[in-house]
Design a protein around this motif. Structure first.
Motif, PDB file in Angstrom:
ATOM      1  N   ASP A 133      -7.880   2.912  -9.607  1.00  0.00           N
ATOM      2  CA  ASP A 133      -8.191   3.232  -8.067  1.00  0.00           C
ATOM      3  C   ASP A 133      -6.822   3.204  -7.369  1.00  0.00           C
ATOM      4  OD1 ASP A 133     -11.335   2.995  -7.408  1.00  0.00           O
ATOM      5  OD2 ASP A 133     -10.665   1.814  -9.006  1.00  0.00           O
ATOM      6  N   VAL A 134      -6.716   4.282  -6.570  1.00  0.00           N
ATOM      7  CA  VAL A 134      -5.398   4.216  -5.379  1.00  0.00           C
ATOM      8  C   VAL A 134      -6.280   3.860  -4.226  1.00  0.00           C
ATOM      9  CG1 VAL A 134      -3.314   5.342  -4.606  1.00  0.00           C
ATOM     10  CG2 VAL A 134      -4.411   6.201  -6.525  1.00  0.00           C
ATOM     11  N   ILE A 135      -5.732   2.899  -3.536  1.00  0.00           N
ATOM     12  CA  ILE A 135      -6.258   2.485  -2.350  1.00  0.00           C
ATOM     13  C   ILE A 135      -5.225   2.458  -1.188  1.00  0.00           C
ATOM     14  CG2 ILE A 135      -5.972  -0.062  -2.237  1.00  0.00           C
ATOM     15  CD1 ILE A 135      -9.247   0.215  -1.339  1.00  0.00           C
ATOM     16  N   GLY A 136      -5.623   3.189  -0.008  1.00  0.00           N
ATOM     17  CA  GLY A 136      -4.389   3.164   1.004  1.00  0.00           C
ATOM     18  C   GLY A 136      -3.621   4.514   1.293  1.00  0.00           C
ATOM     19  N   SER A 137      -4.361   5.341   0.489  1.00  0.00           N
ATOM     20  CA  SER A 137      -3.698   7.026   0.847  1.00  0.00           C
ATOM     21  C   SER A 137      -4.944   7.928   0.733  1.00  0.00           C
ATOM     22  CB  SER A 137      -2.621   7.097  -0.258  1.00  0.00           C
ATOM     23  OG  SER A 137      -2.516   8.610  -0.620  1.00  0.00           O
ATOM     24  N   ASP A 138      -4.720   8.740   1.904  1.00  0.00           N
ATOM     25  CA  ASP A 138      -5.981  10.009   1.641  1.00  0.00           C
ATOM     26  C   ASP A 138      -5.420  11.026   1.318  1.00  0.00           C
ATOM     27  OD1 ASP A 138      -4.403  10.717   3.856  1.00  0.00           O
ATOM     28  OD2 ASP A 138      -5.867  10.386   5.288  1.00  0.00           O
ATOM     29  N   SER A 139      -4.100  11.223   0.591  1.00  0.00           N
ATOM     30  CA  SER A 139      -3.418  12.244   0.227  1.00  0.00           C
ATOM     31  C   SER A 139      -4.153  12.837  -1.150  1.00  0.00           C
ATOM     32  CB  SER A 139      -1.958  12.217  -0.485  1.00  0.00           C
ATOM     33  OG  SER A 139      -1.603  13.069  -1.328  1.00  0.00           O
ATOM     34  N   LEU A 140      -4.452  14.347  -1.181  1.00  0.00           N
ATOM     35  CA  LEU A 140      -5.238  14.729  -2.406  1.00  0.00           C
ATOM     36  C   LEU A 140      -4.402  14.783  -3.798  1.00  0.00           C
ATOM     37  CD1 LEU A 140      -6.989  17.605  -0.205  1.00  0.00           C
ATOM     38  CD2 LEU A 140      -8.326  15.460  -1.253  1.00  0.00           C
ATOM     39  N   LEU A 141      -3.111  14.364  -3.602  1.00  0.00           N
ATOM     40  CA  LEU A 141      -2.387  14.236  -4.662  1.00  0.00           C
ATOM     41  C   LEU A 141      -2.895  13.569  -5.646  1.00  0.00           C
ATOM     42  CD1 LEU A 141       1.182  14.711  -3.210  1.00  0.00           C
ATOM     43  CD2 LEU A 141       0.129  16.146  -4.907  1.00  0.00           C
ATOM     44  N   ASN A 142      -3.513  12.067  -5.007  1.00  0.00           N
ATOM     45  CA  ASN A 142      -4.240  11.133  -5.883  1.00  0.00           C
ATOM     46  C   ASN A 142      -5.138  11.600  -6.647  1.00  0.00           C
ATOM     47  OD1 ASN A 142      -2.485   8.920  -4.565  1.00  0.00           O
ATOM     48  ND2 ASN A 142      -3.799   9.265  -2.818  1.00  0.00           N
ATOM     49  N   GLU A 143      -6.016  12.761  -6.228  1.00  0.00           N
ATOM     50  CA  GLU A 143      -7.059  13.258  -7.073  1.00  0.00           C
ATOM     51  C   GLU A 143      -6.391  14.120  -8.233  1.00  0.00           C
ATOM     52  OE1 GLU A 143      -7.565  12.775  -3.922  1.00  0.00           O
ATOM     53  OE2 GLU A 143      -9.866  12.810  -3.288  1.00  0.00           O
ATOM     54  N   VAL A 144      -5.374  14.815  -7.573  1.00  0.00           N
ATOM     55  CA  VAL A 144      -4.690  15.689  -8.944  1.00  0.00           C
ATOM     56  C   VAL A 144      -4.277  14.654  -9.998  1.00  0.00           C
ATOM     57  CG1 VAL A 144      -2.703  16.872  -9.258  1.00  0.00           C
ATOM     58  CG2 VAL A 144      -3.927  17.380  -7.031  1.00  0.00           C
ATOM     59  N   GLU A 145      -3.549  13.521  -9.779  1.00  0.00           N
ATOM     60  CA  GLU A 145      -3.070  12.754 -10.523  1.00  0.00           C
ATOM     61  C   GLU A 145      -4.229  12.003 -11.425  1.00  0.00           C
ATOM     62  OE1 GLU A 145      -1.289   8.976  -9.219  1.00  0.00           O
ATOM     63  OE2 GLU A 145       0.071   9.201 -10.827  1.00  0.00           O
ATOM     64  N   LEU A 146      -5.134  11.772 -10.712  1.00  0.00           N
ATOM     65  CA  LEU A 146      -6.455  11.125 -11.603  1.00  0.00           C
ATOM     66  C   LEU A 146      -6.773  12.228 -12.651  1.00  0.00           C
ATOM     67  CD1 LEU A 146      -8.076   9.146  -8.802  1.00  0.00           C
ATOM     68  CD2 LEU A 146      -6.787   8.126 -10.726  1.00  0.00           C
ATOM     69  N   PHE A 156       0.910  -1.216   0.030  1.00  0.00           N
ATOM     70  CA  PHE A 156       0.077  -0.048  -0.075  1.00  0.00           C
ATOM     71  C   PHE A 156       0.851   1.327  -0.026  1.00  0.00           C
ATOM     72  CE2 PHE A 156      -2.640  -3.221   1.690  1.00  0.00           C
ATOM     73  CZ  PHE A 156      -3.687  -3.220   1.195  1.00  0.00           C
ATOM     74  N   PRO A 157       0.538   2.349  -0.591  1.00  0.00           N
ATOM     75  CA  PRO A 157      -0.764   2.592  -1.417  1.00  0.00           C
ATOM     76  C   PRO A 157      -0.808   1.682  -2.620  1.00  0.00           C
ATOM     77  CG  PRO A 157       0.637   4.504  -1.607  1.00  0.00           C
ATOM     78  CD  PRO A 157       0.975   3.401  -0.185  1.00  0.00           C
ATOM     79  N   PHE A 158      -2.022   0.899  -2.798  1.00  0.00           N
ATOM     80  CA  PHE A 158      -2.071   0.219  -3.827  1.00  0.00           C
ATOM     81  C   PHE A 158      -2.605   0.813  -5.000  1.00  0.00           C
ATOM     82  CE2 PHE A 158      -4.331  -3.731  -5.819  1.00  0.00           C
ATOM     83  CZ  PHE A 158      -3.235  -3.999  -6.668  1.00  0.00           C
ATOM     84  N   LYS A 159      -1.877   1.087  -6.157  1.00  0.00           N
ATOM     85  CA  LYS A 159      -2.412   1.866  -7.562  1.00  0.00           C
ATOM     86  C   LYS A 159      -2.653   0.494  -8.395  1.00  0.00           C
ATOM     87  CE  LYS A 159      -0.248   5.460  -8.547  1.00  0.00           C
ATOM     88  NZ  LYS A 159       0.784   6.396  -9.120  1.00  0.00           N
ATOM     89  N   ARG A 160      -3.963   0.421  -8.934  1.00  0.00           N
ATOM     90  CA  ARG A 160      -4.470  -0.586  -9.691  1.00  0.00           C
ATOM     91  C   ARG A 160      -5.172  -0.004 -11.055  1.00  0.00           C
ATOM     92  NH1 ARG A 160      -9.228  -0.370 -10.067  1.00  0.00           N
ATOM     93  NH2 ARG A 160     -10.843  -1.927  -9.971  1.00  0.00           N
ATOM     94  N   TYR A 161      -5.138  -0.753 -11.961  1.00  0.00           N
ATOM     95  CA  TYR A 161      -5.948  -0.322 -12.979  1.00  0.00           C
ATOM     96  C   TYR A 161      -6.703  -1.846 -13.423  1.00  0.00           C
ATOM     97  CZ  TYR A 161      -2.728  -1.731 -16.940  1.00  0.00           C
ATOM     98  OH  TYR A 161      -2.161  -2.333 -17.925  1.00  0.00           O
TER      99      TYR A 161
END
Lengths: 472, 472
Positions: B154-167, B124-129
Motif C-alpha cells: 500500500d501507498v498511503i499519503g498520496s492521491d497521485s494516480l502514478l501510484n496505481e500505475v506503479e501497482l 509520507f507518502p509511506f510505501k509499505r509491504y
C-alpha cells in the motif's frame, strides 16, 4: 479513540524488520547448510494437542480461541438448569465447551504432532527447522513478550550423539556469524538423576535440580535452605558442597579434550551410579567430538547445575548465554536438549529426538547492546526520481522501468511537490541517490544525479545511468 | 488419539515450503525493487480495532481470543443475578466481556491502525509491504482456508494516480516472473456511481454494482431480474443493456492508448454525469501511462461490471485473474483499489491510500495447475557423508566443516547403519551426491564420490573435494 495493540505484542517498523530478518536469515542459512528442511504448522492447534503438554502453568498461559457461532449451545444440561449463575459456572468445563482451538505455545509440540500425523511421508531421521511466532499469556516484562518468534531445529528418529555435536556446531556457527561471543553450557539429565540418587532421593530429582539451578543466584546455603524447607535432611544437603567447587571452577572451558571437573565428579563416588555413569559417558563422547579450535569465540562448559526442560528432556541439556565478560545480558538466548519419547504422547513411541531453539528477540537485544548490527543494513530504496510534473514523470517511468529491470531499487516521487519537499523525503528515507530529469535535462538529453550524502551533483547520459548505479 | 489439525488449516511440508517461498520471494523482491518497505503487525489486535470494519459478516468471521484467567469475573451485575441461564445469556454482550482480543482478519485494517499509531515516526507518502497470515472463520472449501497468507503493498499519503500505475506494473512484473499469464481488470467506483445515477438510483449503487458483478455468471436477464426483485423498475433495468455490449466486447485489450468502450460509454450520455466523468478521467490517465509493450503476457481490461471492496474503495478498483485461455482457475488471484479515508476510522482523516494484495495460496494452485514451478526447486542437501562408524565419522566431521565453510550444504548420516539404508535415505531426500570415506579410503588418503542419479562413482583427493562440489 487512540489506536493501540494488546500488551505484550509489538509492531515492527521497516528498520526493525531489516535487523530481525538479518538474524533470521543467518539462522536459516546455517540450518539449511546442515541439511535441515523447513516446515510450517498452523497458528492454531486443536486444544487437546496442546493442553497438558506444558504443565499446569503452561495450560493457563495458552491462548484459547473462542468457538465461532452460538458457542454456548449444547452446554451440558446439569450445568444450565435455572438459578445457575454464570460466575459460579465451572470455568474449566465451560472453557472446554466454548473453546476447541488454541494458539501455538511453542514449536516442539506441534512438530511432534506433525511427525506422527505425517509419519508415512517422512524420511527418518527427519531433520527439520521451523521459524514461526508462538503465543503465551505471560505477564509482559522487559524482554518477555506475548508474541515472539522461535527458531527451532530438531532431528527426530536418531539417538546418535553426533546430532548433539552438530547442533552445538550450529549454535557456534550462528553466533560466530552474528559476532556474539557466547557460552554454551552442557549437562545431562542422567547426571542430575545421579545426583538425586547420591543424595538418596532418586524420586525427587526435579526438586533438587530446580534448587541447584539457582546456585548462581542464591549460593550454596540458599540451595540447602530451599531443600531443607522441602523436607531434605542436613546430611543430604551437605552432599551438595561439591557444587561450591564446581561453581568456582565453572569458568575454565573445555578448550581441549580434558574435562577435570567431569573426571573429578566421575571418579569420586559422587557420580558413580549406573545412570550417572551413562550420563557422563554421553556428555564426554559429545565433548570429545567438538573441534574446539574452530570455535574460538565460543566457550563450552559442563554445568552440572544446569536444569531446564526437565518435563521432557531425558538426556543432553543445552543452554546458551551471551559471554558475561562481554554482555550484561544474563538471559538464555538459545537452548535445547534430547527427548527420548516426544512423539509418544501422540501415539508414536520410542522415537528419540534432539533439538535446539534460538530466541530471536533476546538475540536481537544482545546484538543491539553490543552494537553488532552491520551498518549497511537498510530497508531503503537506492534511487529516488524527482517528480517535476505530468510530462517529466511520464519520461521518468521509462527510466524507472530500466532501473528495475537491472535490479536497482528505485521509486518516482508520486506528486509534483516542491523540490525541497522531495529532497526531504529522500533524506528521511535514507535514499542515497536522487535523479533529476526536468525540462532542461530532457532538452539537453541528460540526467542529473545528486548524492544526498555529499550533496554532489553530476550529469550523465541516460545510457550511462544503469552502469553508474551498478558500479556503486 | 489420532493427531489432527483444525479444519481449514494446513501443515506445510519441506517440498511445499520451497514452492511457497519461491512465490513469496518473487513478490518481496518486486515490492522492494519499487521502494516498498516491510512491516509486521501482531497476530492479535484489540477487538475494537477489528470489529465493525468488515461488515456484519466479517464480524462473525473474526476469530476471537478468550481472555486468560477468570474471564467470567465482573460480568455486569444485572446479567449475573440468580436464575439466569447461560444459554439465554446475551451472546454478543458475553463475548464482549470474555474476549478482548481477536486474530487479524486482513492486513489492511491493522496497517491503517499502524499508520495512525506511528504517524509521527512515518515519512509520507509511506510505501509499505506486509506478508503475513490472516485468519477467517469461513466455511472451509477447495482453495479457501481459515489460515492463509496475504501479501499486501500500500501507498498511503498520496492521491497521485502514478501510484496505481506503479501497482499495475508490480502486478505485471510479479506474474511475468512467475510465468503466469493474467488479465488485470480495472474499474472505478465513481463509474459505478455514475451508472447508479444514470439509472436514477444514486443511493443504491451497491445493490446495482453487486448485481452487475454477476453478469458473467447469470447474464443480463439474471441481473435485471435480481434488480427488479430488489424493487427496480423495468425502465431502470433496461438501461443496463449496454452491459451486454460490454460483456461481448470485454476481451479486446488496451494494447494501445485507445479505449473504444471507455470512449463510447463516456461520449454516450451514459457515463456523462459529473462523478462518472471524473472516474473515467482517472481511469484513462492510468491507462495512458501504462507501457503496454513492456508487458506482453498481461492483458489489461476496463470492466465496468467489476465491483469489489465497495465498503471502502472510493476510486480505482483492480482485480487480477489467470488468463482463462490458459488456466481453468477462475478465482481472483490479486486485487486492490484506492480508499480515500482508510485511517479516518482511527482518527486520522483525509489520508488517501491505494494498495494491492496477492493471494499466495491461489497463485500456488495456478502455478501447480500450469506446471510452472522451476524443476530445480529443492529443500534438499547437496551432499551426504556416509557414516561407517565411530572413527570414520570423526574423520568426516572435519570434511563436513570444510564443506559448510565453503557454503556447500552437507550432512553426515548420524548412525552407522547399513550402506543401502544410507543410500536409501539419500534417494528419498533427493540428495544428489554421496561421499564415502571408509577405512580403505582413509588409508589410501582419498574420498569416494557417488552420483546418486547416474550411480557413477569417482575418487578424489580430499583437497579436491570442495572445488569439485563448487564446480557442479
Amino acid at each position: 479513540m487512540k489506536p493501540s495493540i494488546p500488551k505484550g505484542t509489538r509492531d515492527f517498523s521497516p528498520q526493525e524488520m531489516v535487523k530481525r530478518n538479518y538474524i533470521f536469515d543467518i539462522i536459516r542459512k546455517v540450518y539449511q547448510l546442515h541439511g535441515y528442511q523447513p516446515i510450517e504448522t498452523p497458528a492454531m492447534e486443536n486444544s487437546e494437542t496442546l493442553m497438558g503438554k506444558y504443565g499446569e502453568e503452561g495450560d493457563r498461559l495458552i491462548f484459547k480461541i473462542l468457538n465461532s457461532g452460538a458457542y454456548l449451545d449444547g452446554l451440558p444440561q446439569d450445568k444450565t438448569d435455572s438459578n445457575l449463575q454464570l460466575t459460579t459456572y465451572d470455568l474449566r468445563l465451560l472453557t472446554k465447551h466454548i473453546s476447541e482451538k488454541a494458539l501455538r505455545y511453542d514449536l516442539t509440540v506441534p512438530f511432534a504432532r506433525y511427525v506422527v500425523q505425517h509419519r508415512n511421508d517422512i524420511t527418518f531421521p527427519f531433520k527439520r527447522y521451523q521459524i514461526q511466532p508462538v503465543w503465551r499469556a505471560d505477564r509482559p516484562q522487559k524482554g518477555r513478550y506475548r508474541e515472539f518468534y522461535q527458531c527451532d531445529a530438531d532431528v527426530i528418529g536418531s539417538d546418535s550423539l553426533l546430532n548433539e555435536v552438530e547442533l552445538i556446531q550450529i549454535i557456534d556457527e550462528v553466533f560466530t556469524k552474528l559476532g556474539v561471543p557466547v557460552i554454551i553450557k552442557l549437562n545431562n539429565r542422567k547426571i542430575l538423576q545421579g545426583i538425586a540418587e547420591y543424595i538418596g532421593a532418586p524420586d525427587r530429582m526435579i526438586d533438587i535440580a530446580t534448587a541447584i539451578d539457582k546456585l548462581d543466584k542464591i549460593g550454596i546455603d540458599g540451595v540447602k535452605k530451599e531443600l531443607i524447607d522441602k523436607g531434605f535432611s542436613n546430611e543430604q544437603t551437605e552432599k551438595l558442597n561439591v557444587f561450591v567447587f564446581l561453581g568456582k571452577n565453572k569458568t575454565p572451558n573445555f578448550h581441549n579434550s580434558k574435562y577435570p571437573e567431569l573426571d573429578m565428579l566421575h571418579h569420586s563416588d559422587y557420580l558413580a551410579s549406573e545412570i550417572c555413569t551413562k550420563g557422563v559417558r554421553e556428555l564426554k563422547s559429545i565433548l570429545d567430538r567438538i573441534d574446539y579450535n574452530s570455535c574460538p569465540n565460543t566457550k563450552i562448559q559442563f554445568d552440572p547445575a544446569l536444569a531446564r526442560g526437565l518435563n521432557y528432556y531425558t538426556g543432553s541439556i543445552i543452554e546458551v548465554k551471551a559471554d558475561p565478560s562481554k554482555s550484561i545480558f544474563t538471559g538464555s538466548i538459545c537452548g535445547g536438549g534430547r527427548y527420548d519419547d516426544l512423539t509418544g504422547i501422540f501415539g508414536l513411541p520410542d522415537v528419540s529426538g534432539v533439538g535446539i531453539s534460538f530466541g530471536a528477540d533476546r538475540i536481537y537485544d544482545v546484538i543491539e547492546e553490543l552494537k553488532l548490527f552491520p551498518e549497511n543494513l537498510s530497508a531503503s530504496t537506492k534511487v529516488l526520481l524527482i517528480n517535476f510534473g505530468e510530462e517529466e514523470a511520464q519520461h521518468c517511468l521509462k527510466v524507472l522501468r530500466d532501473l528495475h529491470t537491472s535490479g536497482i531499487s528505485a521509486e518516482l516521487y508520486p506528486d509534483a511537490k516542491k523540490l525541497n519537499k522531495q529532497f526531504e523525503y529522500a533524506d528521511k528515507r535514507n535514499i542515497p541517490y536522487v535523479v533529476l530529469i526536468g525540462q532542461s535535462e530532457i532538452e539537453k538529453g541528460i540526467v542529473k544525479i545528486r548524492n544526498m550524502h555529499s550533496k554532489e551533483e553530476k550529469e550523465l547520459l541516460p545510457a550511462q545511468l544503469i552502469e553508474y548505479f551498478k558500479s556503486i
